[in-house]
Design an enzyme around this catalytic site. Sequence first.
Site, PDB file in Angstrom:
ATOM      1  N   ASP A  84      12.607  -7.029   9.592  1.00  8.92           N
ATOM      2  CA  ASP A  84      12.831  -6.520   8.159  1.00  8.92           C
ATOM      3  C   ASP A  84      13.933  -4.993   8.981  1.00  8.92           C
ATOM      4  O   ASP A  84      13.358  -3.916   8.583  1.00  8.92           O
ATOM      5  CB  ASP A  84      11.771  -5.782   7.878  1.00  8.92           C
ATOM      6  CG  ASP A  84      12.478  -5.223   6.255  1.00  8.92           C
ATOM      7  OD1 ASP A  84      13.077  -4.815   5.447  1.00  8.92           O
ATOM      8  OD2 ASP A  84      11.495  -4.516   6.157  1.00  8.92           O
TER       9      ASP A  84
ATOM     10  N   GLY B 229       0.873  -1.260  -0.255  1.00 11.16           N
ATOM     11  CA  GLY B 229       0.127   0.067  -0.173  1.00 11.16           C
ATOM     12  C   GLY B 229       0.840   1.309  -0.084  1.00 11.16           C
ATOM     13  O   GLY B 229       2.007   1.099  -0.142  1.00 11.16           O
TER      14      GLY B 229
END
Length: 242
Positions: free
Chosen positions: A160, A39
């Site tokens: 991450d 997104g």
Amino acid sequence: MDGEEAPPGALNLADYAPAGARTVDCFRRIRKIGEGTYGEVFEAMDIITGERAALKKIKLDDGKEGFPRQILREIKLLKKLDHENIIRLKEIVVSPGTAHGAGGSDDYMYRGDIYMVFEYMDHDLKKVLHHSTPSQVKYYMEQLLKGLHYCHVNNVLHRDIKGANLLISGGGKLLKLADFGLARPFTRDGSFTNHVITLWYRPPELLLGATNYAEAVDIWSVGCIFAEFLLRKPLFPGRTEV
């Protein structure tokens, strides 16, 4: 497996937001500040409170009517985690759409655009990573380790950690872990995908194909960030896995 989509069907917002959740019309978009796999992200202002926020619009697959499992996991984890050095998910808002259910206020299915509303942070660590003073490095590393320790004691791997996912605010004094799209709960005997963590910050065991791992993969990434602070350049700027 990581990255799978939820079974066909609309997201049941009752699990994540109360019936009658606010719509995105309660926010005025200011500018687009980022875009990822799932997104776009916008700087916005809450029309009612005047507070700035970051709106993450979730991409839905119209063909499959599926909701990305990684986003579902991210929402669940952020609702669970509550720490000053972890980004806060304030609410879920929706675009005007249609709701279907059995009639109860807590039993409905929503079809339309969905937005995650985060607290607004000024910038990410990348902007200061190569020109921070020793005292700033110490302060940022302390906050990073505090936030990560909280994740680990709650059995959550971030998977991450990199400059772009470490956000700075408060006049450069506050650091928060963000983007939990690859994060997941873990157990010592669990088996997980090794296709996680941005290459420059990925530990050797994942490069060699390990699927049974724990907190050490995040700690390696933290070490790479620390080295980058000191060297003023990435420690392992590789282009391929070998």
